[in-house]
Motif scaffolding. Structure first.
Motif, short mmCIF file in Angstrom:
data_model
loop_
_atom_site.label_atom_id
_atom_site.label_comp_id
_atom_site.label_asym_id
_atom_site.label_seq_id
_atom_site.Cartn_x
_atom_site.Cartn_y
_atom_site.Cartn_z
N HIS A 48 -5.11 1.06 7.68
CA HIS A 48 -4.23 2.19 7.39
C HIS A 48 -2.76 1.76 7.34
O HIS A 48 -2.02 2.17 6.43
CB HIS A 48 -4.43 3.28 8.45
N SER A 51 -2.40 -0.09 3.98
CA SER A 51 -2.45 0.81 2.82
C SER A 51 -1.22 1.72 2.77
O SER A 51 -0.73 2.05 1.68
CB SER A 51 -3.72 1.66 2.86
N ALA A 52 -0.72 2.11 3.93
CA ALA A 52 0.47 2.97 3.96
C ALA A 52 1.68 2.24 3.39
O ALA A 52 2.55 2.87 2.78
CB ALA A 52 0.74 3.46 5.38
N MET A 55 1.53 2.86 -0.13
CA MET A 55 1.83 4.27 -0.39
C MET A 55 3.34 4.50 -0.39
O MET A 55 3.88 5.13 -1.30
CB MET A 55 1.16 5.14 0.68
N TRP A 65 3.08 9.84 -4.10
CA TRP A 65 2.42 9.46 -2.86
C TRP A 65 0.95 9.24 -3.19
O TRP A 65 0.22 10.18 -3.52
CB TRP A 65 2.52 10.59 -1.83
N THR A 66 0.49 8.00 -3.09
CA THR A 66 -0.91 7.67 -3.34
C THR A 66 -1.40 6.77 -2.22
O THR A 66 -0.79 5.73 -1.95
CB THR A 66 -1.08 6.95 -4.70
N TYR A 67 -2.48 7.16 -1.59
CA TYR A 67 -3.03 6.42 -0.45
C TYR A 67 -4.36 5.81 -0.85
O TYR A 67 -5.27 6.52 -1.29
CB TYR A 67 -3.18 7.38 0.74
N THR A 68 -4.49 4.50 -0.70
CA THR A 68 -5.70 3.79 -1.13
C THR A 68 -6.80 3.76 -0.08
O THR A 68 -7.88 3.25 -0.34
CB THR A 68 -5.38 2.34 -1.55
N HIS A 70 -8.45 3.52 4.12
CA HIS A 70 -8.51 2.58 5.24
C HIS A 70 -9.95 2.16 5.56
O HIS A 70 -10.25 1.73 6.65
CB HIS A 70 -7.85 3.20 6.49
N HIS A 128 6.15 4.68 11.39
CA HIS A 128 4.71 4.83 11.17
C HIS A 128 3.94 3.64 11.73
O HIS A 128 2.97 3.79 12.45
CB HIS A 128 4.45 5.00 9.66
#
Length: 161
Positions: A48, A51-52, A55, A65-68, A70, A128
């Protein structure tokens, strides 16, 4: 406020290096451990974080905003996750340096559609990561593993007045 993207990237790199120190403390058998079924595992948290990074970069590069995700497709072993973390950090660093200081004066949309200064989003990147690294620290301690000391000493080792 952030005034220089190169200085910011150096700061972010230090946070990344401390996160990578945590990777060394995680035994293979704890990679998918989680305190309860509805929580992220240690591996999920690391994937996460990685990937963030992408993002956040997407916000500055594409305005979206695109999250791939975790899941284990982003790394099933500690080595694969480590490689994914490194790759995402490199992409984030190179992307921010390419964008340059111009990003600091731009406005971007939050996840809720509110316009904010881009530097506010940049500040949320380390916040984060540190938040989730704290979770990993707690998970390790719940399994009787001493997490790395981020600055090399426990508070008990610091000289008192």
């Amino acid at each position: 406020m952030i005034h220089d993207i190169e200085e910011y990237v150096k700061y972010l790199d230090g946070i990344h290096k401390r996160t990578m120190q945590y990777m060394k403390a995680i035994p293979d058998e704890l990679l998918e451990w989680k305190p309860s079924e509805d929580k992220f595992s240690i591996g999920d948290l690391l994937r996460h974080i990685a990937s963030a990074r992408l993002m956040f970069l997407g916000i500055f590069e594409h305005g979206s905003w695109t999250y791939t995700g975790h899941d284990t497709s982003n790394g099933a072993s500690l080595e694969e996750i480590s490689n994914y973390l490194e790759s995402c950090q490199t992409q984030l660093t190179e992307g921010l340096l390419k964008i340059g200081n111009d990003v600091l004066s731009k406005k971007v949309l939050t996840l809720h559609g509110h316009e904010v200064s881009a530097w506010r989003i940049l500040m949320s990147i380390p916040e984060h990561e540190i938040h989730h690294r704290g979770q990993i620290s707690a998970y390790l301690q719940m399994n009787n593993i001493e997490p790395p000391q981020i600055f090399g000493l426990k508070i008990e080792q610091v000289k008192t007045l």
